[in-house]
Design an enzyme around this catalytic site. Sequence first.
Site, PDB file in Angstrom:
ATOM      1  N   GLU A 346      -0.901   5.905  -3.575  1.00  0.00           N
ATOM      2  CA  GLU A 346      -0.905   6.603  -4.858  1.00  0.00           C
ATOM      3  C   GLU A 346      -1.941   5.986  -5.792  1.00  0.00           C
ATOM      4  O   GLU A 346      -2.511   6.677  -6.642  1.00  0.00           O
ATOM      5  CB  GLU A 346       0.489   6.550  -5.492  1.00  0.00           C
ATOM      6  CG  GLU A 346       0.710   7.588  -6.583  1.00  0.00           C
ATOM      7  CD  GLU A 346       2.166   7.716  -6.981  1.00  0.00           C
ATOM      8  OE1 GLU A 346       2.899   8.497  -6.331  1.00  0.00           O
ATOM      9  OE2 GLU A 346       2.589   7.032  -7.932  1.00  0.00           O
ATOM     10  N   HIS A 377       8.965  -1.496  19.991  1.00  0.00           N
ATOM     11  CA  HIS A 377       9.505  -0.548  20.965  1.00  0.00           C
ATOM     12  C   HIS A 377       9.232   0.895  20.539  1.00  0.00           C
ATOM     13  O   HIS A 377       9.893   1.823  21.018  1.00  0.00           O
ATOM     14  CB  HIS A 377      11.004  -0.788  21.136  1.00  0.00           C
ATOM     15  CG  HIS A 377      11.316  -2.165  21.635  1.00  0.00           C
ATOM     16  ND1 HIS A 377      11.404  -2.472  22.975  1.00  0.00           N
ATOM     17  CD2 HIS A 377      11.514  -3.334  20.968  1.00  0.00           C
ATOM     18  CE1 HIS A 377      11.670  -3.761  23.120  1.00  0.00           C
ATOM     19  NE2 HIS A 377      11.732  -4.308  21.914  1.00  0.00           N
ATOM     20  N   LYS A 506       3.801  18.864  -8.679  1.00  0.00           N
ATOM     21  CA  LYS A 506       4.844  19.245  -9.635  1.00  0.00           C
ATOM     22  C   LYS A 506       4.537  20.610 -10.252  1.00  0.00           C
ATOM     23  O   LYS A 506       5.419  21.469 -10.380  1.00  0.00           O
ATOM     24  CB  LYS A 506       4.948  18.195 -10.745  1.00  0.00           C
ATOM     25  CG  LYS A 506       5.470  16.839 -10.311  1.00  0.00           C
ATOM     26  CD  LYS A 506       5.493  15.895 -11.506  1.00  0.00           C
ATOM     27  CE  LYS A 506       5.948  14.506 -11.118  1.00  0.00           C
ATOM     28  NZ  LYS A 506       5.928  13.578 -12.276  1.00  0.00           N
TER      29      LYS A 506
END
Length: 541
Positions: A346, A377, A506
């Site tokens: 960000e 793994h 937004k």
Amino acid sequence: MNAIVEQLKSTADATKATDIRAAFAADSQRFSRFSVSLDDLLMDFSKTAVNDDILKLLVKLAEEGGVEKKREEMFSGKAINFTEDRAVLHTALRNRSNAPVLVDGKDVMPDVNAVLAAMGKFADDVRSGTLKGATGKAITDVVNIGIGGSDLGPVMATLALAPFHDGPRAHFVSNIDGAHIADILKLVQPETTLFIVASKTFTTVETMTNAQTARNFIAKALGEAAVQHHFAAVSTALDKVAAFGIDSARVFGFWDWVGGRYSIWSAIGLPLMIAVGPENFGKFLDGAHAVDNHFRKAPITENLPILLGLIGFYHRNVLGYPTRAILPYDQRLSRFPAYLQQLDMESNGKGVTIDGTPVEGNSGPVVWGEPGTNGQHAFYQLIHQGTSIIPAEFMIAANAFEPELRHQHQLLISNVLAQSEALMKGRTFAEAKKQLTDKGMDDKKADFIAPHRVFTGNRPSITFVYDKLTPYALGRLIALYEHRVFVEGVLFRINSFDQWGVELGKELATGLLPVVEGKESAASHDSSTQGLVAALAKLAK
């Protein structure tokens, strides 16, 4: 600065980006020469492609790139977040020296200390049972409602410091997906639950939607009058907080010069303080303050955040590595990669320089990871043998909190050390073939199978070692990465402290809601969006 980057590229080409294996073979002191410490925190970068010539050029890059000048501008309160005309002073929140910090000529430390004291009093009252719910019962569960910086930091730090929990149980709700809050509400009782609504503006859609659901939960069970006894807020929108029904004495503010992804040190850290207590929260701030002092005073060649940033820039913009893996060998740091993902991506996921021109080369990398040994793994296969080189950053404490499980911690340590060594050394064809023939495989078949067991090695990693994951150590680790991101942002020549990409999402979501609700036509949107809206609407019926 561009000339230095070109020199770095030429040096990297001439040395084939340093054969790390050969460098260790030729220099028995490589570890001591390419590692630095701050008290018990050790940063080993000897397993990167950095050599003496490259380090000199990187130091010169920091000097000519203005890292030290920009650093002092940040600490002095200059509005380095120029697109929003804001200072960047999360460091003031952990300024344990209490030396004046000026914003527009005003010392902010009295306000910082006042909020910290109010948080401490409130946290103590919740923890001791002095502050009770509407029916007179003590608070047993605290639910933080926030998103982004109002969630990732508290979630990460509260989990990381689990051995220090001696307060109410902590829960966190962030996603607007109703499943998130529904699952949490099944775990708590209305009479003994405190909700903290963390939103500076008290308008964040995800947070306020979840807050309203929580409010309904309390009001339905205990009545409207009970709401004020079961909510607190971290916000500056006092009018909206009051309209929601939260007492002003339970509202804790912070400032425009605190970015969301840097806000764990502020009142956003209230759920952490309630979980571990004000004293431990203070130690958390102390650790970060120690790194702030180190960052400001240590010479570049001994400065952990600057060196980490320089190496990150070298990996991204000289060697062209597109990602970095954050690999803490500590299960309680399982959310640390996600926290750094927001902090880094960000901040430095920008394509425009401070001059308004396109970034030359690359800006921030993709940041990702999981705790060890789980990742071994899962995705380590690609790190070891994939076609992309992925710099790895390991973290390991010398001591755990479970002395009765010492053997398991020793296994953990042996795994992290083995991984960093394996990435560096690799395995040649001859070594792979010998391993197979030693087990009885015939020569012809070994020639066929061995290539699949070859590891190129020469894959860079940095390892952090520290005593124990205490509040002080965690604060120190977070601040180290905050300043690393700052350094890289200066070198990328971008503003690391705005986030217009977040704002765009937004805006678009707000505009689409009436379409999704069937109140407006989707005709103004592209055909894909129209098709998806129609498909979802059909299934919803």
